[in-house]
Every structure is written in C-alpha cells, then in structure tokens.
Design an enzyme around this catalytic site. Structure first.
Site, PDB file in Angstrom:
ATOM      1  CG  HIS A  96       5.777 167.198 102.073  1.00  0.00           C
ATOM      2  ND1 HIS A  96       4.493 167.554 101.765  1.00  0.00           N
ATOM      3  CD2 HIS A  96       6.298 168.245 102.771  1.00  0.00           C
ATOM      4  CE1 HIS A  96       4.252 168.766 102.255  1.00  0.00           C
ATOM      5  NE2 HIS A  96       5.324 169.212 102.876  1.00  0.00           N
ATOM      6  CB  THR A 102       0.843 165.768  93.471  1.00  0.00           C
ATOM      7  OG1 THR A 102       1.159 167.101  93.861  1.00  0.00           O
ATOM      8  CG2 THR A 102       0.292 165.009  94.667  1.00  0.00           C
ATOM      9  CE1 TYR A 155       0.632 165.831 103.966  1.00  0.00           C
ATOM     10  CE2 TYR A 155       0.870 164.128 105.634  1.00  0.00           C
ATOM     11  CZ  TYR A 155       1.334 164.775 104.494  1.00  0.00           C
ATOM     12  OH  TYR A 155       2.488 164.361 103.890  1.00  0.00           O
ATOM     13  CD  GLU A 206       4.842 171.827 105.202  1.00  0.00           C
ATOM     14  OE1 GLU A 206       3.720 171.861 104.677  1.00  0.00           O
ATOM     15  OE2 GLU A 206       5.879 171.511 104.575  1.00  0.00           O
ATOM     16  NE  ARG A 235       4.723 172.844  95.184  1.00  0.00           N
ATOM     17  CZ  ARG A 235       3.876 172.034  95.826  1.00  0.00           C
ATOM     18  NH1 ARG A 235       4.225 171.490  96.988  1.00  0.00           N
ATOM     19  NH2 ARG A 235       2.695 171.746  95.336  1.00  0.00           N
ATOM     20  CG  ASN A 239       3.408 161.693  96.627  1.00  0.00           C
ATOM     21  OD1 ASN A 239       3.732 161.485  97.788  1.00  0.00           O
ATOM     22  ND2 ASN A 239       2.823 162.815  96.247  1.00  0.00           N
ATOM     23  CE  LYS A 261       4.658 162.617 100.783  1.00  0.00           C
ATOM     24  NZ  LYS A 261       3.363 162.832 100.080  1.00  0.00           N
ATOM     25  CG  PHE A 289      -6.487 162.961  99.319  1.00  0.00           C
ATOM     26  CD1 PHE A 289      -5.507 163.486 100.148  1.00  0.00           C
ATOM     27  CD2 PHE A 289      -7.131 163.815  98.425  1.00  0.00           C
ATOM     28  CE1 PHE A 289      -5.165 164.828 100.096  1.00  0.00           C
ATOM     29  CE2 PHE A 289      -6.794 165.166  98.366  1.00  0.00           C
ATOM     30  CZ  PHE A 289      -5.806 165.670  99.209  1.00  0.00           C
ATOM     31  NE  ARG A 316       5.837 163.947  94.908  1.00  0.00           N
ATOM     32  CZ  ARG A 316       5.302 165.097  95.288  1.00  0.00           C
ATOM     33  NH1 ARG A 316       5.053 166.047  94.400  1.00  0.00           N
ATOM     34  NH2 ARG A 316       5.004 165.308  96.555  1.00  0.00           N
TER      35      ARG A 316
HETATM   36  P1  CMP Z   1       2.067 166.090  99.388  1.00  0.00           P
HETATM   37  O1  CMP Z   1       1.995 167.223  98.431  1.00  0.00           O
HETATM   38  O2  CMP Z   1       3.336 165.699  99.959  1.00  0.00           O
HETATM   39  O3  CMP Z   1       1.041 166.392 100.581  1.00  0.00           O
HETATM   40  C1  CMP Z   1      -0.348 166.157 100.398  1.00  0.00           C
HETATM   41  C2  CMP Z   1      -0.510 164.781  99.877  1.00  0.00           C
HETATM   42  O4  CMP Z   1      -1.841 164.386  99.654  1.00  0.00           O
HETATM   43  C3  CMP Z   1       0.110 164.695  98.508  1.00  0.00           C
HETATM   44  O5  CMP Z   1       1.499 164.776  98.655  1.00  0.00           O
HETATM   45  C4  CMP Z   1      -0.427 163.379  98.019  1.00  0.00           C
HETATM   46  O6  CMP Z   1       0.322 162.284  98.486  1.00  0.00           O
HETATM   47  C5  CMP Z   1      -1.788 163.385  98.665  1.00  0.00           C
HETATM   48  N1  CMP Z   1      -2.790 163.711  97.667  1.00  0.00           N
HETATM   49  C6  CMP Z   1      -2.989 164.895  97.069  1.00  0.00           C
HETATM   50  N2  CMP Z   1      -4.025 164.809  96.189  1.00  0.00           N
HETATM   51  C7  CMP Z   1      -4.451 163.543  96.251  1.00  0.00           C
HETATM   52  C8  CMP Z   1      -5.460 162.824  95.601  1.00  0.00           C
HETATM   53  N3  CMP Z   1      -6.261 163.411  94.693  1.00  0.00           N
HETATM   54  N4  CMP Z   1      -5.643 161.527  95.910  1.00  0.00           N
HETATM   55  C9  CMP Z   1      -4.836 160.932  96.830  1.00  0.00           C
HETATM   56  N5  CMP Z   1      -3.852 161.577  97.495  1.00  0.00           N
HETATM   57  C10 CMP Z   1      -3.654 162.854  97.208  1.00  0.00           C
END
Ligand code: CMP
Length: 138
Positions: A116, A92, A50, A127, A86, A113, A10, A58, A103
């Site tokens: 992905h 996350t 997304y 994707e 993962r 973070n 990212k 978010f 992470r």
């Molecule tokens: P990723 O799993 O790559 O794709 C979805 C993204 O949404 C996730 O990473 C986070 O960066 C973001 N995300 C998921 N949950 C939250 C949350 N509760 N608040 C802010 N960002 C979020």
C-alpha cells in the site's frame, strides 16, 4: 521539501517471505524509514483504515484479506514521497504495473497486491497516525 508517505507490506507479501526484499528496495530507492513495525490488523482496524472504500464491491474482501495475516507498516520520508512511492510500487492492478515495480514483482491480483502507498499528503499524515504513536516516529 521532504514529505512522508505510509506504506503497508500486505499479508500476501509477508506470508511469501518478501518483506525483507521489499524493505531493501524501498531503502535503495531513497526512501528513509521514519517508523517501522510488524503488526496484524483486527477487523475493526481494517474497516476504519479503509472506511473511504465502504460500500464498494471489494470492501468486504479487502477487509478480510488485510486481516488475514501480519503486515509490515512503515512511515517513509523523501522529497515528493507520496507520488514517487506510488510510481515505485506500480499500478493497483499488477496486470497494469510497470516492469521493475514492487507490484509487478510481487503482487498476484488487485486485492493481493503486495503493498500500500498513501494517495495524498493529507492521507499520509492520517495513515501514519493510524499506525504509529508520535514517540514511534523518528
Ligand atoms: P490500496 O491502494 O493499497 O488500498 C485500497 C485497496 O483496495 C487497493 O490497494 C486494492 O487492493 C483494493 N482495490 C482497489 N480497487 C479494487 C477493485 N476494483 N477490486 C478489488 N480490490 C480493489
């Protein structure tokens, strides 16, 4: 059985100069790179990628962040690629990420973070096709 997952390093991790180190760790962990590029998402790209999160609190900040600078997208192959990747990248929210995960090492917040990973085999295919033409996947 070999399967694929789609990753994006990212904008936070690319801007911090961590893309090369992260790609090295991905390779060391046994993921084979099938496709790779540096690119920058437009607003409409990120909204589409997304879409499943549309309406969540978010969503807007996620789209803004993911378009804020270049990313590195890659298709990776390994047995059990989605679940293993993962585990490899960690939770996350970096506050919950296990020691040694990407992470834990490189992420600073739940939005910023670092990386992905696809959440299912079906989404990995979707994707991968989002980022790469068939002739760009090897
Ligand atoms: P990723 O799993 O790559 O794709 C979805 C993204 O949404 C996730 O990473 C986070 O960066 C973001 N995300 C998921 N949950 C939250 C949350 N509760 N608040 C802010 N960002 C979020």
């Amino acid at each position: 059985m070999e399967t694929i997952t789609l990753t994006m390093i990212k904008p936070d991790a690319v801007a911090a100069g961590n893309a090369g180190a992260i790609l090295g760790k991905i390779a060391e962990a046994g993921f084979k790179i099938k496709a790779l590029k540096m690119t920058q998402l437009t607003i409409s790209d990120a909204q589409r990628f997304y879409e499943v999160h549309k309406g969540k609190p978010f969503y807007e900040s996620l789209v803004e962040f993911m378009t804020s600078g270049p990313i590195v997208a890659a298709v990776l192959e390994k047995g059990n690629a989605v679940a293993d990747f993962r585990t490899f990248i960690g939770a996350t929210n970096p506050a919950d990420a296990a020691e040694g995960t990407i992470r834990k090492l490189y992420a600073t917040s739940v939005t910023q973070n670092a990386i992905h990973g696809s959440d299912s085999d079906e989404n990995a295919q979707i994707e991968a096709s989002f980022h790469f033409a068939q002739r760009e996947m090897f």
